[in-house]
Scaffold this motif. Structure first.
Motif, PDB file in Angstrom:
ATOM      1  N   TYR A  14       0.781  -1.206   0.108  1.00 48.89           N
ATOM      2  CA  TYR A  14       0.148  -0.143   0.038  1.00 48.89           C
ATOM      3  C   TYR A  14       0.887   1.399  -0.084  1.00 48.89           C
ATOM      4  O   TYR A  14       0.531   2.305  -0.634  1.00 48.89           O
ATOM      5  CB  TYR A  14      -1.019  -0.130   1.025  1.00 48.89           C
ATOM      6  N   CYS A  18       0.907   4.329  -2.891  1.00 44.27           N
ATOM      7  CA  CYS A  18       0.626   5.685  -2.590  1.00 44.27           C
ATOM      8  C   CYS A  18       1.937   6.785  -2.762  1.00 44.27           C
ATOM      9  O   CYS A  18       1.715   7.769  -3.534  1.00 44.27           O
ATOM     10  CB  CYS A  18       0.506   5.798  -0.862  1.00 44.27           C
ATOM     11  N   ASN A  88      -2.951   8.866   4.557  1.00 38.94           N
ATOM     12  CA  ASN A  88      -2.733   7.431   5.021  1.00 38.94           C
ATOM     13  C   ASN A  88      -1.869   6.638   4.024  1.00 38.94           C
ATOM     14  O   ASN A  88      -2.120   7.072   2.713  1.00 38.94           O
ATOM     15  CB  ASN A  88      -4.000   6.817   5.447  1.00 38.94           C
ATOM     16  N   ASP A  90      -2.489   3.965   2.862  1.00 39.43           N
ATOM     17  CA  ASP A  90      -3.715   2.992   1.959  1.00 39.43           C
ATOM     18  C   ASP A  90      -4.559   3.968   1.144  1.00 39.43           C
ATOM     19  O   ASP A  90      -5.713   3.798   1.046  1.00 39.43           O
ATOM     20  CB  ASP A  90      -4.338   2.101   2.797  1.00 39.43           C
ATOM     21  N   VAL A  91      -4.093   5.080   0.373  1.00 38.04           N
ATOM     22  CA  VAL A  91      -4.891   5.782  -0.383  1.00 38.04           C
ATOM     23  C   VAL A  91      -4.003   6.030  -1.673  1.00 38.04           C
ATOM     24  O   VAL A  91      -2.788   5.966  -1.569  1.00 38.04           O
ATOM     25  CB  VAL A  91      -5.219   7.072   0.294  1.00 38.04           C
ATOM     26  N   GLU A 117     -13.159  11.332  -1.632  1.00 34.19           N
ATOM     27  CA  GLU A 117     -12.831  10.179  -1.756  1.00 34.19           C
ATOM     28  C   GLU A 117     -13.510   8.750  -2.511  1.00 34.19           C
ATOM     29  O   GLU A 117     -14.708   9.231  -2.413  1.00 34.19           O
ATOM     30  CB  GLU A 117     -12.585   9.466  -0.241  1.00 34.19           C
ATOM     31  N   ASP A 119     -13.902   4.625  -3.527  1.00 34.75           N
ATOM     32  CA  ASP A 119     -13.656   3.344  -3.318  1.00 34.75           C
ATOM     33  C   ASP A 119     -12.712   2.965  -4.431  1.00 34.75           C
ATOM     34  O   ASP A 119     -12.967   2.866  -5.634  1.00 34.75           O
ATOM     35  CB  ASP A 119     -14.863   2.457  -3.141  1.00 34.75           C
ATOM     36  N   ARG A 163      -6.910  11.274   6.477  1.00 40.65           N
ATOM     37  CA  ARG A 163      -6.710  10.617   5.023  1.00 40.65           C
ATOM     38  C   ARG A 163      -6.063  11.422   3.974  1.00 40.65           C
ATOM     39  O   ARG A 163      -5.092  10.948   3.364  1.00 40.65           O
ATOM     40  CB  ARG A 163      -7.511   9.715   4.637  1.00 40.65           C
ATOM     41  N   SER A 212      -8.352   7.797  -4.070  1.00 42.88           N
ATOM     42  CA  SER A 212      -9.041   6.444  -3.941  1.00 42.88           C
ATOM     43  C   SER A 212      -8.396   5.727  -2.466  1.00 42.88           C
ATOM     44  O   SER A 212      -7.266   5.798  -2.330  1.00 42.88           O
ATOM     45  CB  SER A 212      -8.528   5.712  -5.245  1.00 42.88           C
ATOM     46  N   THR A 213      -9.352   5.197  -1.894  1.00 45.13           N
ATOM     47  CA  THR A 213      -9.131   4.566  -0.695  1.00 45.13           C
ATOM     48  C   THR A 213      -9.521   2.980  -0.751  1.00 45.13           C
ATOM     49  O   THR A 213     -10.238   2.565  -1.684  1.00 45.13           O
ATOM     50  CB  THR A 213      -9.830   5.193   0.442  1.00 45.13           C
ATOM     51  N   TYR A 214      -9.091   2.270   0.393  1.00 41.42           N
ATOM     52  CA  TYR A 214      -9.477   0.638   0.446  1.00 41.42           C
ATOM     53  C   TYR A 214     -10.350   0.860   1.889  1.00 41.42           C
ATOM     54  O   TYR A 214      -9.793   0.477   2.915  1.00 41.42           O
ATOM     55  CB  TYR A 214      -8.062   0.010   0.652  1.00 41.42           C
ATOM     56  N   SER A 218      -9.717  -0.596   6.739  1.00 39.65           N
ATOM     57  CA  SER A 218      -9.784   0.141   8.110  1.00 39.65           C
ATOM     58  C   SER A 218      -9.507  -0.469   9.345  1.00 39.65           C
ATOM     59  O   SER A 218     -10.328  -1.829   9.355  1.00 39.65           O
ATOM     60  CB  SER A 218     -10.872   0.856   8.010  1.00 39.65           C
TER      61      SER A 218
END
Length: 279
Positions: A14, A18, A88, A90-91, A117, A119, A163, A212-214, A218
């Motif tokens: 991740y 990023c 973060n 993981d973005v 944000e 998905d 984030r 974009s995030t996961y 979390s």
């Protein structure tokens, strides 16, 4: 100068994704600080090998989110930062993410800014900020209010997640750093941005700046995947617990107007006690 602060603990795949998204930014008017809090995977070696321009600050594995971010901010300020942006690992930042954040910051130099944000798996917009009514402890999701064609510009919100959070130096000088003593992990970002808003700084979600995030990664989601008595206890009292009662109490005491506090607390406690089983 903008410094981007990324706290990490393991999960190198991740972090690499990023950092690669930052390499592809249309504006390179920033520097990056990674706070590696005692990772035991290939993070340290890969950072040194593949990202020599990244400033790395190390911890002993006990920083958690808030102290890690604060450590990175202190380093950034020492290096001459006039703005910091917490991100973060993981973005994934859209190519013009930094450019859009800097453009909004130039137009609103005292504003705290967040991002729209999506998905990463579905491409669906999942977070565009919210407004909290402390009187009733109810939240208005801006994405539900705004038709797709109107999801542009800056939108005032009550608070923002960390984030993708841009903070001007003036905010840090007035209210200090994140509250690592009382809020070591969750709610520190919402608390900080709420305190900033009450101190007179505008707080906006910048819909032109996109990440974009996961969401499935979390801590709250992972805790609820396998419900158990231990998980329930961690949810309510663990440092990484999304429903941590002590953290919520600190947030409420710091941010909720006095007349609304009793109901806000009781309602919030009830939501946390039953919420673990409802999501």
């Amino acid at each position: 100068m903008l410094y981007i602060i990324i706290p990490v603990f393991n999960r190198w795949r991740y972090t690499r994704e990023c950092l690669e998204s930052l390499r592809q930014q249309t504006s390179q008017a920033f520097r990056t600080v990674v706070v590696d809090d005692g990772s035991t995977d290939e993070t340290a070696a890969a950072l040194a090998r593949d990202y020599p321009a990244v400033e790395v600050v190390t911890g002993d594995g006990n920083l958690f989110w808030t102290a890690g971010v604060n450590l990175g901010i202190r380093r950034a300020l020492a290096l001459g930062a006039t703005r910091v942006l917490t991100l973060n690992n993981d973005v994934v930042a859209a190519p013009d993410f930094v450019a859009q954040m800097l453009a909004a910051a130039a137009a609103h130099p005292t504003a705290v800014l967040g991002a729209l944000e999506f998905d990463a798996a579905t491409g669906e917009a999942i977070y565009g900020g919210e407004r909290l009514d402390f009187r009733t402890n109810t939240r208005t999701d801006l994405l539900q209010e705004l038709p797709t064609g109107q999801r542009t510009g800056l939108h005032p919100v009550t608070y923002l997640p960390g984030r993708g959070l841009l903070i001007p130096q003036a905010v840090i000088e007035k209210i200090g750093l994140f509250d690592e003593k009382r809020l070591p992990h969750y709610l520190a970002d919402f608390d900080y941005t709420s305190v900033a808003r009450r101190a007179g700084f505008p707080v906006y979600c910048n819909y032109a700046a996109q990440l974009s995030t996961y969401p499935e990664e979390s801590g709250q989601t992972l805790t609820r995947q396998h419900r158990s008595v231990k998980g329930y206890y961690q949810h309510l009292f663990g440092i990484r617990g999304g429903g941590n009662m002590v953290n919520f109490t600190h947030f409420a005491l710091k941010n909720c107007p006095g007349p609304y506090l009793p109901y806000f607390l009781l309602n919030g406690y009830a939501r946390r006690i039953v919420g673990y089983f409802l999501h």
